[in-house]
Motif scaffolding. Sequence first.
Motif, PDB file in Angstrom:
ATOM      1  N   UNK A   6       6.313  -2.506  11.470  1.00  0.00           N
ATOM      2  CA  UNK A   6       5.584  -3.099  10.490  1.00  0.00           C
ATOM      3  C   UNK A   6       4.596  -4.299  10.993  1.00  0.00           C
ATOM      4  N   UNK A   7       5.037  -5.005  11.686  1.00  0.00           N
ATOM      5  CA  UNK A   7       4.420  -6.223  12.417  1.00  0.00           C
ATOM      6  C   UNK A   7       3.617  -5.794  13.431  1.00  0.00           C
ATOM      7  N   UNK A   8       3.731  -4.939  14.182  1.00  0.00           N
ATOM      8  CA  UNK A   8       2.837  -4.323  15.278  1.00  0.00           C
ATOM      9  C   UNK A   8       1.587  -3.554  14.505  1.00  0.00           C
ATOM     10  N   UNK A   9       1.686  -2.902  13.434  1.00  0.00           N
ATOM     11  CA  UNK A   9       0.848  -2.287  12.918  1.00  0.00           C
ATOM     12  C   UNK A   9      -0.214  -3.290  11.931  1.00  0.00           C
ATOM     13  N   UNK A  10      -0.112  -4.468  11.599  1.00  0.00           N
ATOM     14  CA  UNK A  10      -0.528  -5.492  10.889  1.00  0.00           C
ATOM     15  C   UNK A  10      -1.939  -5.655  11.686  1.00  0.00           C
ATOM     16  N   UNK A  11      -3.084  -5.851  10.797  1.00  0.00           N
ATOM     17  CA  UNK A  11      -2.878  -5.408   9.327  1.00  0.00           C
ATOM     18  C   UNK A  11      -3.288  -3.950   9.364  1.00  0.00           C
ATOM     19  N   UNK A  12      -2.466  -3.677   8.329  1.00  0.00           N
ATOM     20  CA  UNK A  12      -2.344  -2.237   7.995  1.00  0.00           C
ATOM     21  C   UNK A  12      -3.537  -1.744   7.134  1.00  0.00           C
ATOM     22  N   UNK A  13      -4.456  -0.873   7.605  1.00  0.00           N
ATOM     23  CA  UNK A  13      -5.672  -0.448   7.065  1.00  0.00           C
ATOM     24  C   UNK A  13      -5.458   0.795   5.859  1.00  0.00           C
ATOM     25  N   UNK A  14      -6.394   1.704   6.046  1.00  0.00           N
ATOM     26  CA  UNK A  14      -6.125   2.907   5.188  1.00  0.00           C
ATOM     27  C   UNK A  14      -6.046   4.187   6.093  1.00  0.00           C
ATOM     28  N   UNK A  15      -5.245   5.162   5.277  1.00  0.00           N
ATOM     29  CA  UNK A  15      -5.160   6.439   5.965  1.00  0.00           C
ATOM     30  C   UNK A  15      -6.419   7.310   5.415  1.00  0.00           C
ATOM     31  N   UNK A  16      -7.176   6.767   4.674  1.00  0.00           N
ATOM     32  CA  UNK A  16      -8.344   7.610   4.156  1.00  0.00           C
ATOM     33  C   UNK A  16      -7.977   8.735   3.145  1.00  0.00           C
ATOM     34  N   UNK A  17      -6.922   8.607   2.714  1.00  0.00           N
ATOM     35  CA  UNK A  17      -6.432   9.495   1.704  1.00  0.00           C
ATOM     36  C   UNK A  17      -5.811   8.997   0.417  1.00  0.00           C
ATOM     37  N   UNK A  18      -4.861   8.089   0.737  1.00  0.00           N
ATOM     38  CA  UNK A  18      -4.531   7.503  -0.678  1.00  0.00           C
ATOM     39  C   UNK A  18      -3.856   6.099  -0.449  1.00  0.00           C
ATOM     40  N   UNK A  19      -3.754   5.792   1.038  1.00  0.00           N
ATOM     41  CA  UNK A  19      -2.978   4.282   1.312  1.00  0.00           C
ATOM     42  C   UNK A  19      -4.085   3.357   1.713  1.00  0.00           C
ATOM     43  N   UNK A  20      -4.079   2.129   1.357  1.00  0.00           N
ATOM     44  CA  UNK A  20      -4.941   1.408   1.612  1.00  0.00           C
ATOM     45  C   UNK A  20      -4.804  -0.131   1.448  1.00  0.00           C
ATOM     46  N   UNK A  21      -4.920  -0.773   2.581  1.00  0.00           N
ATOM     47  CA  UNK A  21      -4.956  -2.344   2.645  1.00  0.00           C
ATOM     48  C   UNK A  21      -3.541  -2.934   2.072  1.00  0.00           C
ATOM     49  N   UNK A  22      -2.492  -2.376   2.553  1.00  0.00           N
ATOM     50  CA  UNK A  22      -1.076  -2.661   2.138  1.00  0.00           C
ATOM     51  C   UNK A  22      -0.582  -4.143   2.714  1.00  0.00           C
ATOM     52  N   UNK A  23      -1.194  -4.410   4.151  1.00  0.00           N
ATOM     53  CA  UNK A  23      -0.721  -5.903   4.389  1.00  0.00           C
ATOM     54  C   UNK A  23      -1.294  -6.960   3.512  1.00  0.00           C
ATOM     55  N   UNK A  24      -2.465  -6.440   3.134  1.00  0.00           N
ATOM     56  CA  UNK A  24      -3.378  -7.511   2.257  1.00  0.00           C
ATOM     57  C   UNK A  24      -2.311  -7.583   0.941  1.00  0.00           C
ATOM     58  N   UNK A  25      -2.077  -6.672   0.473  1.00  0.00           N
ATOM     59  CA  UNK A  25      -1.589  -6.637  -1.075  1.00  0.00           C
ATOM     60  C   UNK A  25      -0.049  -6.781  -1.110  1.00  0.00           C
ATOM     61  N   UNK A  26       0.547  -6.508   0.052  1.00  0.00           N
ATOM     62  CA  UNK A  26       2.343  -6.314   0.031  1.00  0.00           C
ATOM     63  C   UNK A  26       3.003  -7.214   0.939  1.00  0.00           C
ATOM     64  N   UNK A  27       2.315  -7.682   2.189  1.00  0.00           N
ATOM     65  CA  UNK A  27       2.818  -8.195   3.170  1.00  0.00           C
ATOM     66  C   UNK A  27       3.617  -9.558   2.478  1.00  0.00           C
ATOM     67  N   UNK A  28       5.108  -9.584   2.535  1.00  0.00           N
ATOM     68  CA  UNK A  28       5.736 -10.864   2.222  1.00  0.00           C
ATOM     69  C   UNK A  28       5.305 -11.479   0.682  1.00  0.00           C
TER      70      UNK A  28
END
Length: 407
Positions: A382-404
């Motif tokens: 998780x920390x390696x992938x930050x900031x997590x972006x979008x998979x262009x399907x249905x996942x988007x910006x989850x480091x922003x919304x849910x990190x800690x």
Amino acid sequence: MRTGTIGRGLGLAAALAALLTGISMTPASAGRAGPDAAPAAAGAAAPASFTHPGVLVSRPQLDFVRAKVQAGAQPWKSAYDQMMASKYASLGRTAKPRAVVECGSYSNPNNGCTDEREDAIAAYTLSLAWYITQDSRYAAKAVEIMDAWSAVIRDHTNSNAPLQTGWAGSSWPRAAEIIKYTYGDWPDSGRFATMLRDVYLPEVINGSNSNGNWELSMTEAAIGISVFLEDRASYDKAVTKFRGRVPAYIYVTEDGALPKTAPGSGLDTREKIINYWQGQSTFMNGLSQETCRDLTHTGYGISAISHIAETSRIQGQDLYPEIAERLRHALGLHATYQVGNPVPPNLCGGSLKDSLGPVTEVGFNALRNRMGIAMTNTATLTERQRPAGSNNLFVAWETLTHADNPN
């Protein structure tokens, strides 16, 4: 159903899962292949009154994010900058609605499939930008995109129609919840609700017996749409699908010799079950039904599971305790090999394809930070992938919304 001290151990989570989903806790009976059994009834799942905004993100979560971004704190500021630099946050975006979205296998043909998914992600992105900046231009652009689609779309067709509807239908209510309940200037919100009720919900509410990521994505859409529509019956039906599908998607050793099967799947022999699990005949904690297919599709399933549980928690009936044992093992197993550990020969022939994608933040935050479950390899990934972006399907910006995010 909320629990305050699950972090003291996972025995309670497993027991709750057994009680509420019909999982046998006795290995002698758990592994038998036979007729599909519906999960044990657990009563109504829908809240007496729905919380808004309440699909994947809540107002307290959004307030936490806004405060972190305004303070320039990391990783939220870099995640915000990434989002705002994306095409999805553009105020110059022009929606591309269609009356009929036609999606074949792997989106071939692709007649509006990418346009619909990306417009839905854009609406959600712009709604987040609105809340964080309080700049009404972002809210107005989100409204413009949602109105463009609600005025036009009538159907989804071809073989990928259920999955396409699930993907787009997962993003639309996230955006709609934020705009309707924090911005409010949306005269055609009723027409958008009608679109969700008439075009999206019928396509996803009855689930699918295809690969598990299909039904999980469809169920995520059904639950989000049900929250926006305040449709308690559809919410309950979707939760029942969820309770039947999660044990059939993620294996834990308590299941016995063979994985569980989803109600109605028709997987009534060992041969059928192993074939459905991509030919994998050795089962281990956290293995998913699609692990040996590839990690990308596995990531879709894990993500939808996390999203559904997160929405349920916001709505006052926390489904995390029911699925915590499976979710933490699934995240841990796949993270272990994605961070570089060798894949054993008895797992998919010693080779795994692709990667999970930006899907670990929501489940990781819930299990590690809220429930106190140690998740070393998932933390590393998780920390390696930050900031997590979008998979262009249905996942988007989850480091922003849910990190800690503690809320």
